[in-house]
Motif scaffolding. Structure first.
Motif, PDB file in Angstrom:
ATOM      1  N   UNK A 124       0.815  -1.198   0.000  1.00  0.00           N
ATOM      2  CA  UNK A 124       0.000   0.000   0.000  1.00  0.00           C
ATOM      3  C   UNK A 124       0.852   1.253   0.000  1.00  0.00           C
ATOM      4  N   UNK A 125       0.224   2.374  -0.278  1.00  0.00           N
ATOM      5  CA  UNK A 125       0.863   3.686  -0.170  1.00  0.00           C
ATOM      6  C   UNK A 125      -0.044   4.565   0.680  1.00  0.00           C
ATOM      7  N   UNK A 126       0.551   5.201   1.688  1.00  0.00           N
ATOM      8  CA  UNK A 126      -0.197   6.162   2.496  1.00  0.00           C
ATOM      9  C   UNK A 126       0.010   7.549   1.917  1.00  0.00           C
ATOM     10  N   UNK A 145       0.240   6.317  -7.944  1.00  0.00           N
ATOM     11  CA  UNK A 145      -0.275   5.058  -7.390  1.00  0.00           C
ATOM     12  C   UNK A 145      -1.134   4.316  -8.409  1.00  0.00           C
ATOM     13  N   UNK A 146      -1.781   5.068  -9.310  1.00  0.00           N
ATOM     14  CA  UNK A 146      -2.550   4.439 -10.382  1.00  0.00           C
ATOM     15  C   UNK A 146      -1.611   3.832 -11.406  1.00  0.00           C
ATOM     16  N   UNK A 147      -0.617   4.602 -11.818  1.00  0.00           N
ATOM     17  CA  UNK A 147       0.332   4.137 -12.834  1.00  0.00           C
ATOM     18  C   UNK A 147       1.126   2.928 -12.367  1.00  0.00           C
ATOM     19  N   UNK A 148       1.425   2.864 -11.082  1.00  0.00           N
ATOM     20  CA  UNK A 148       2.222   1.757 -10.545  1.00  0.00           C
ATOM     21  C   UNK A 148       1.362   0.596 -10.061  1.00  0.00           C
ATOM     22  N   UNK A 149       0.041   0.712 -10.251  1.00  0.00           N
ATOM     23  CA  UNK A 149      -0.898  -0.363  -9.908  1.00  0.00           C
ATOM     24  C   UNK A 149      -0.752  -0.822  -8.457  1.00  0.00           C
ATOM     25  N   UNK A 150      -0.670   0.150  -7.557  1.00  0.00           N
ATOM     26  CA  UNK A 150      -0.616  -0.156  -6.125  1.00  0.00           C
ATOM     27  C   UNK A 150      -1.940  -0.784  -5.699  1.00  0.00           C
ATOM     28  N   UNK A 151      -1.872  -1.806  -4.871  1.00  0.00           N
ATOM     29  CA  UNK A 151      -3.091  -2.516  -4.485  1.00  0.00           C
ATOM     30  C   UNK A 151      -3.966  -1.732  -3.511  1.00  0.00           C
ATOM     31  N   UNK A 152      -3.336  -0.986  -2.591  1.00  0.00           N
ATOM     32  CA  UNK A 152      -4.080  -0.297  -1.540  1.00  0.00           C
ATOM     33  C   UNK A 152      -3.554   1.125  -1.381  1.00  0.00           C
ATOM     34  N   UNK A 153      -4.452   2.063  -1.180  1.00  0.00           N
ATOM     35  CA  UNK A 153      -4.082   3.425  -0.787  1.00  0.00           C
ATOM     36  C   UNK A 153      -4.766   3.724   0.535  1.00  0.00           C
ATOM     37  N   UNK A 199     -11.081   9.491  -4.667  1.00  0.00           N
ATOM     38  CA  UNK A 199     -11.566   8.127  -4.479  1.00  0.00           C
ATOM     39  C   UNK A 199     -12.104   7.520  -5.770  1.00  0.00           C
ATOM     40  N   UNK A 200     -12.850   8.290  -6.543  1.00  0.00           N
ATOM     41  CA  UNK A 200     -13.434   7.768  -7.772  1.00  0.00           C
ATOM     42  C   UNK A 200     -12.383   7.222  -8.729  1.00  0.00           C
ATOM     43  N   UNK A 201     -11.335   8.002  -8.985  1.00  0.00           N
ATOM     44  CA  UNK A 201     -10.276   7.578  -9.908  1.00  0.00           C
ATOM     45  C   UNK A 201      -9.518   6.376  -9.378  1.00  0.00           C
ATOM     46  N   UNK A 202      -9.285   6.353  -8.080  1.00  0.00           N
ATOM     47  CA  UNK A 202      -8.570   5.210  -7.496  1.00  0.00           C
ATOM     48  C   UNK A 202      -9.420   3.944  -7.570  1.00  0.00           C
ATOM     49  N   UNK A 203     -10.693   4.063  -7.273  1.00  0.00           N
ATOM     50  CA  UNK A 203     -11.581   2.894  -7.378  1.00  0.00           C
ATOM     51  C   UNK A 203     -11.644   2.378  -8.805  1.00  0.00           C
ATOM     52  N   UNK A 204     -11.718   3.309  -9.744  1.00  0.00           N
ATOM     53  CA  UNK A 204     -11.783   2.926 -11.158  1.00  0.00           C
ATOM     54  C   UNK A 204     -10.532   2.166 -11.587  1.00  0.00           C
ATOM     55  N   UNK A 205      -9.395   2.496 -10.953  1.00  0.00           N
ATOM     56  CA  UNK A 205      -8.126   1.827 -11.270  1.00  0.00           C
ATOM     57  C   UNK A 205      -7.984   0.496 -10.529  1.00  0.00           C
ATOM     58  N   UNK A 206      -8.975   0.148  -9.728  1.00  0.00           N
ATOM     59  CA  UNK A 206      -8.917  -1.123  -9.015  1.00  0.00           C
ATOM     60  C   UNK A 206      -8.178  -1.063  -7.691  1.00  0.00           C
ATOM     61  N   UNK A 207      -7.889   0.155  -7.221  1.00  0.00           N
ATOM     62  CA  UNK A 207      -7.188   0.330  -5.953  1.00  0.00           C
ATOM     63  C   UNK A 207      -8.193   0.280  -4.807  1.00  0.00           C
ATOM     64  N   UNK A 208      -7.846  -0.453  -3.752  1.00  0.00           N
ATOM     65  CA  UNK A 208      -8.669  -0.454  -2.546  1.00  0.00           C
ATOM     66  C   UNK A 208      -8.313   0.792  -1.731  1.00  0.00           C
ATOM     67  N   UNK A 209      -9.278   1.683  -1.530  1.00  0.00           N
ATOM     68  CA  UNK A 209      -9.052   2.936  -0.814  1.00  0.00           C
ATOM     69  C   UNK A 209      -9.497   2.770   0.637  1.00  0.00           C
ATOM     70  N   UNK A 210      -8.566   3.002   1.558  1.00  0.00           N
ATOM     71  CA  UNK A 210      -8.841   2.799   2.980  1.00  0.00           C
ATOM     72  C   UNK A 210      -8.407   4.047   3.744  1.00  0.00           C
TER      73      UNK A 210
END
Length: 314
Positions: free
Chosen positions: A68-70, A85-93, A104-115
């Motif tokens: 993840x990335x904080x 974080x989108x370009x590097x396909x990080x699993x969790x933010x 949040x919208x863009x991160x969700x669209x990229x498949x990132x779990x936003x926490x």
């Protein structure tokens, strides 16, 4: 073995997050935690996007597990870090110090779990409506930026307010804290201060030494006057800042006094000018050990406590 919905959601073995500590939580530490079965998290802090990218690449070289990335939302580089974080396909933010609604919208669209990290019920409800995958309920016992509510008060209220998985943070350093968090309704925990003692943590030796020698009254909170309270170790700098804050120093000068001080502590180990962030739980951190061993120890301590919880009921 302790398992929760968080494990299947994120593809991790244990429901343990390593906190995103600016200038401390780098790719090497994140990889060690992920290899140990938890979720390792790289701290973006106030760093530019390319620094974050480089740390993600380091972590990818050391582990094939999720990372993840904080993201600190007050960062001057927030826009570029949000893209990295989108370009590097990080699993969790995970996010802190602000409201991540814009991203949040863009991160969700990229498949990132936003926490997101939340310090109130209202923020937990908002993050639920906006599509967060889970929330981290962080009490004021934690190091760094803190809210008003304690972990014991905040966690059950957040659990009641959302149907999302809740990760408890603040004041957790051993199996007793893990078990307590689960009893409050959380399905995972996040630890920052405990991982400062990990062998793989590259923080300056002076910083580690202070954590390992800490006692129960080792921390104080400064920055309330500016609306950004921060928990840190009681050092010469902390006392100097406190005196300035309540001695009438103008806000602009206070801001300047606090600029760059975390790096001075974490990277340079400057005990006079650096801000050594720490949670109240530092007194329970007794030794250096591998990150994987820390996680294993946490789980082994917590499991019998959770299994034996019914012993109090006749």
């Amino acid at each position: 073995m302790i398992k929760s919905e968080l494990c299947s959601l994120l593809g991790i073995k244990y429901p343990v997050f390593q906190g995103g500590m600016a200038w401390i939580a780098d790719g090497k530490l994140a990889a060690a935690v992920s290899n140990g079965g938890g979720l390792g998290i790289i701290a973006a802090g106030n760093a530019p996007g390319e620094y974050v990218r480089s740390q993600v690449k380091i972590a990818r070289e050391l582990t094939d597990k999720p990372i993840g990335v904080n993201i600190m939302l007050l960062s001057p580089f927030i826009e570029e870090v949000a893209k990295v974080v989108v370009e590097e396909k990080v699993e969790v933010v995970t996010t802190g110090a602000g409201n991540p609604s814009k991203f949040i919208g863009a991160w969700n669209e990229a498949g990132i779990k936003v926490i997101p990290v939340v310090a109130s019920v209202a923020m937990a409800k908002l993050m639920t409506r906006l599509g967060a995958a889970a929330v981290i309920a962080e009490g004021g016992e934690s190091g760094g930026h803190v809210g008003e509510l304690t972990t014991m008060v905040l966690v059950p209220q957040v659990c009641d307010a959302t149907d999302l998985p809740v990760i408890a943070a603040g004041g957790i350093a051993d199996g007793r804290g893990v078990a307590a968090a689960f009893m409050l309704g959380a399905c995972g925990v996040q630890l920052g201060t405990r991982f400062l003692s990990a062998y793989e943590c590259g923080v300056h030796p002076n910083y580690k030494k202070k954590i390992l020698k800490a006692n129960d009254l080792c921390t104080m909170v400064t920055g309330k006057k500016l609306g950004h309270p921060v928990r840190q170790l009681r050092t010469a700098f902390a006392k100097k800042y406190w005196d300035a804050e309540y001695g009438g120093m103008p806000d602009e000068e206070l801001e300047a006094l606090g600029t760059g001080v975390l790096r001075l502590a974490a990277v340079e180990g400057d005990e006079e000018r650096g801000c050594f962030l720490s949670g109240q739980i530092a007194a329970l951190v007794k030794k250096e050990q591998p990150a994987a061993e820390i996680i294993k120890e946490l789980m082994e301590e917590a499991e019998p406590l959770l299994l034996g919880a019914s012993k109090w009921v006749e």
